[in-house]
Enzyme design. Structure first.
Site, mmCIF file in Angstrom:
data_model
loop_
_atom_site.group_PDB
_atom_site.id
_atom_site.type_symbol
_atom_site.label_atom_id
_atom_site.label_comp_id
_atom_site.label_asym_id
_atom_site.label_seq_id
_atom_site.Cartn_x
_atom_site.Cartn_y
_atom_site.Cartn_z
ATOM 1 C CB SER A 178 46.309 44.224 42.045
ATOM 2 O OG SER A 178 45.055 43.633 42.362
ATOM 3 C CE LYS B 219 42.191 44.875 40.478
ATOM 4 N NZ LYS B 219 42.467 43.962 41.627
ATOM 5 C CB SER C 120 44.205 43.036 45.293
ATOM 6 O OG SER C 120 45.445 42.503 44.892
#
Lengths: 474, 480
Positions: free
Chosen positions: A151, A76, A175
């Site tokens: 996210s 990420k 997330s």
């Protein structure tokens, strides 16, 4: 190329000489090329991944390869990897390169993982749809008109669409688990303090945790185990020795607690409720105990979560000032305008909204009404969670109230978006581990995830119970 | 109208630790700008702070030295504000659980009565970088070497009334940090910094006046000058009918005046909240006791011992304890030598004189305590005279600190001459040289004996035994 869901299978075929890391990397790179429209990656490290693949292939030949040889992993865009850009999908970190590597990433690297690129996410991990990125929204591979969740949406889609074998996400309020549920993956958030936050670009320090998004439970366990354990650089960690997990074993009798509101809350998707009830019945039929409990504080969870995370975020994000690194407004003329213009131009709307909210709740005349109160509620939620888990092995709730929603559907209504976190924030508020397990699909073929929330520092039990659900459904 | 000043001091003390408060960066002063920095002190994304236990223990020592109570569960807090020298946009500090609570600073101002100033708290925090506004024509430059250096902030109650008292207060604080070895106390380099909150009120009034904060006083005497100036300025303001403005003022050391830096229209809202990256630090009773055992003896206790056990005058004792190295040196000499008064005299006068001359600190004094003890013993045994000791032997020892005092007396031929026949010869020669003085002596001016003694001493190179000289002179004068 054969589709692999488990690192152990890759390893077997590597050692049998059936495949090579080089072939695997080419495969994922091709998939990435073919799926650019999903916008999962912010940057692909193709050449590096190729070079690393031949290194690891040599190690496999020599019999010296680590436990992640053959695992091609995406990071990420909020995890630091020395010498590589990291931006949290924000303009404010334009051009910034990490000066060191996150402990979680370093530990994967030590086991010979191949890092293929950094994935798109909601800016500063703030969002539940991956629509808040400076690089544009990520699309769900199951239906590109729908969001992948957020996210860690890019990390989810990278694995969902076969562009990486597994990925790392971060989970502050869901997330990892929510996008895992929307894309049909295993996504877990460990106990707070199990995995070092060193090198994770902070959103809300007392909530943030790194965790894996994987296609199999086995991989999820392996990646968690490799990343877990004390790190002198993160003072907030548990000092318990690093855990080792044995293969997951479904217990013959287990106790599940189901939150009543999860079955009755307005806004619950009918199919999600139906699947949950069917699962409960199946569990009981198999001799397990399923109890339903009331959690009166459910509706306080999301507000509590937002008060505390925005408070911490407003402070954590103060360092992005245009002074030392990242974006500096070309229109700045002095110190004050360097701050205001750089931050105004560098941050997106959602991040600014949360900074303002956090600044408000910490201001001296609001502190008691919001921050302090929310801290108290957090303590009660933690205590009540512990009470439920005193008479149950895990809390069972759908990861999300609906399957993946449509792009743009909630982006104009922040409150509706915040409610997407309804069932995931409890684990972060209480610090407990939780995992989203891809058990079902709805009629349109959209994945539905079921979530287990277990006792702190008892990941092994959580994985065992996950195995139980998987065995029961498949 | 008679006014009274009400003054509270905030003293920032940089703790002498090898590494910074929350990272392993070095804290050395004087390194090239921005060389003692790492991603942590520069506040890079993804970095996390870590406690520096060494710094916390030093802070506990200060608290114990000032009779504070030590907080068991120490939480850290973030103080949020934007400034160029604050890399993270917040400072890690303590808010609702300062490490040390209460306490007091006893001192004696010059020409004044002993006094105690109560403390509110001592808390820990990290230092900021240093903004330099005078290094470049157009831009402010920032040196982040200092960012993250551990600090303690000592906050006094507004118990101070005069610049002289403030001077004595800061002097005492500085002496303590040096005793405790937690800070070099150097105000010029900024390792000890003092801000003063000053207001005045008509004598007898209970309510405080409007307070003004004065900063940038980079020496203890400037603290006094700034306060004295500010009190006068505020008096003049009030007497001319003007209101005192609540503000922050700087101090101009060149002309001794204060000047307005910024008005405080409303208090800044620093949005303090618990630092989520750092767990609380526990300081248990047994930790505190262990740290107390590691502390050196402090000036107050030394003063009592020096006056009681060694029978020193209060003056001698206070001069000796002014600096811990002098006090410890004194004691080291006293372990070999029980003429304590003589030891005190030697340490406070010739030793100190030498150090001042050489601009050295006591810690750099070259003579081992054994040598000074031996020198004093030589005087006490009558082997050498005091004047030979101070004028010949002491300088000789300083030039050759490893030499034995006794051997030097021999090799330099410094021993007192007790050979009566030799002295008698000198006495005779002296009396023959001054027949008129001898006559005057005999006609009643007996004070002239001093002159004769001095002459004998001179001719003997200072070595004639004074007692024998005196006897022989008396005898010779009587028999003339």
């Amino acid at each position: 190329m054969k589709h692999y869901t488990r690192i152990q299978d890759i390893r077997q075929d590597l050692e049998a000489g059936l495949i090579s890391c080089a072939q695997l990397v080419e495969h994922y790179l091709e998939r990435e090329q073919a799926n650019r429209h999903l916008n999962a990656f912010v940057e692909v490290w193709a050449d590096e991944a190729r070079a690393r693949a031949s290194e690891v292939d040599a190690k496999v030949q020599a019999g010296t390869a680590g436990r992640l040889a053959g695992a091609v992993i995406a990071l990420k865009d909020n995890l630091s990897y020395e010498g590589h850009k990291v931006s949290n999908s924000s303009r404010i970190l334009e051009g910034y390169e990490a000066l060191f590597t996150a402990t979680s990433v370093e530990r994967l690297w030590q086991e010979d993982a191949i890092l293929i690129g950094r994935t798109n996410c909601d800016e500063f991990a703030m969002g539940a749809s991956n629509e808040n990125s400076a690089f544009g929204p990520v699309k769900n591979a199951a239906d590109p008109t729908r969001v992948p969740g957020g996210s860690s949406g890019g990390s989810a889609v990278a694995v969902q669409a076969g562009m990486a074998h597994a990925s790392l996400g971060t989970d502050t309020g869901g997330s990892i688990r929510q996008p895992a549920a929307f894309t049909g993956l295993f996504g877990s958030k460990p106990t707070y303090g199990l995995i070092s936050r060193w090198g994770l670009l902070a959103y809300a320090s007392s909530f943030d945790q790194v965790g894996p998004l994987t296609q199999s439970l086995e991989d999820n366990m392996l990646l968690t185990e490799i990343m877990a354990g004390p790190d002198g650089k993160d003072a907030s960690m548990s000092q318990a020795p690093a855990p080792t997990y044995r293969s997951a074993q479904a217990p013959s009798k287990a106790r599940f607690a189901v939150m009543r509101q999860a079955l009755e809350h307005e806004g619950m998707d009918a199919e999600v409720v139906a699947q949950t009830k069917a699962l409960m019945a199946k569990l009981e039929a198999a001799g397990h105990e399923v109890s339903v409990f009331d959690f009166p504080l459910l509706d306080a969870m999301v507000p509590t979560y937002y008060v505390l995370t925005t408070a911490e975020a407003s402070s954590n994000l103060s360092r992005y000032s245009g002074m030392m690194y990242g974006y500096r407004s070309p229109n700045a003329t002095d110190l004050e305008s360097t701050y205001t213009l750089s931050r105004t131009e560098g941050f997106g709307a959602e991040v600014k909204r949360r900074i303002m909210l956090g600044t408000f709740v910490l201001s001296s005349d609001q502190y008691d009404a919001y921050y302090n109160k929310a801290q108290q509620v957090r303590a009660v939620i933690r205590q009540q969670t512990d009470e439920i888990l005193a008479s149950a092995d895990a809390i069972l709730i759908p990861t999300t109230s609906t399957p993946a929603f449509e792009l743009g559907e909630k982006s104009k209504d922040p409150v509706a978006m915040y409610l997407a976190d309804l069932f995931t924030v409890q684990a972060n508020l209480a610090g407990n581990p939780a995992i989203s397990i891809p058990l079902f699909k709805n009629e349109q073929g959209l994945p539905i995830g079921m979530q287990l929330l277990g006792k702190r520092e008892e990941e092994q039990s959580l994985f065992d119970l996950s195995k139980l659900l998987v065995d029961l459904v498949f | 109208m008679e006014f009274e000043a009400v003054i509270g001091l905030e003293i920032h003390i940089q703790l002498q630790t090898r590494s910074k408060a929350f990272s392993s960066d070095s804290t050395e002063y004087g390194a090239m700008p921005n060389n003692q920095v790492s991603p942590i002190s520069l506040g890079h994304p993804g970095t996390l702070p870590k406690h520096n236990i060494q710094a916390i223990e030093k802070a506990v020592k200060m608290g114990l030295a000032l009779d504070c109570s030590i907080t068991e569960v120490n939480r850290y807090a973030r103080k949020n504000y934007f400034y160029a020298d604050l890399p993270k946009g917040y400072q890690i500090t303590q808010f609702d659980t300062p490490l040390c609570v209460g306490g007091r600073v006893p001192f004696k101002p010059k020409d004044g009565e002993p006094k105690q100033v109560r403390l509110i708290r001592i808390h820990m925090e990290e230092d900021t970088g240093k903004s330099m506004h005078d290094q470049d024509l157009y831009d402010t430059l920032v040196d982040y070497n200092r960012a993250g250096t551990p600090l303690i902030e000592v906050v006094s109650e507004p118990d101070i009334r005069t610049g002289e008292e403030a001077y004595a207060f800061v002097t005492e604080i500085r002496r303590l940090v040096r005793y405790l070895d937690i800070c070099d106390g150097n105000m010029e380099e900024g390792s000890l910094r003092c801000d003063a909150n000053i207001s005045i009120r008509p004598k007898g009034q209970i309510e405080f006046g409007t307070k003004v904060e004065v900063k940038n006083m980079n020496s203890i005497s400037n603290v006094k000058r700034a306060i004295d100036f500010e009190i006068e300025r505020q008096k003049e303001c009030i007497l001319s009918g003007q209101a005192i403005i609540q503000e922050t003022r700087g101090f101009n050391g060149l002309n001794g005046s204060t000047f307005s830096m910024r008005k405080k229209e409303s208090n800044n809202d620093y949005r303090y909240f618990p630092e989520p990256d750092l767990p609380p630090v526990l300081m248990t009773q047994s930790d505190v006791e262990r740290i107390r055992q590691e502390m050196p003896e402090l000036p107050g206790a030394l003063f009592n011992r020096f006056t009681n056990d060694y029978g020193l005058s209060e003056y001698d004792a206070s001069v000796l304890i002014d600096d811990k190295h002098s006090a410890f040196y004194f004691e080291a000499v006293c372990r070999q030598q029980n003429n304590y008064k003589a030891v005190a005299n030697w340490v406070t006068v010739p030793v100190r004189g030498y150090l001042n001359e050489q601009a050295l600190g006591m810690e750099d004094f070259p003579l081992p305590p054994e040598s000074l003890a031996e020198l004093i013993a030589l005087v006490d045994e009558g082997v050498i005279s005091h004047s030979i000791a101070s004028q010949k032997l002491f300088p000789a020892l300083l030039e050759n600190p490893k030499a034995s005092a006794r051997e030097l007396v021999e090799s330099l031929n410094l021993a007192t001459n007790t050979d009566s026949s030799e002295i008698e010869g000198i006495v005779k020669a002296v009396l023959e040289q001054f027949p008129d003085k001898v006559q005057a002596y005999q006609s009643g001016k007996t004070g002239l004996i001093g002159l004769f003694v001095g002459e004998v001493m001179k001719r003997s190179g200072g070595k004639a035994d004074p007692k024998i000289t005196n006897q022989l002179l008396q005898k010779a004068l009587q028999s003339l």
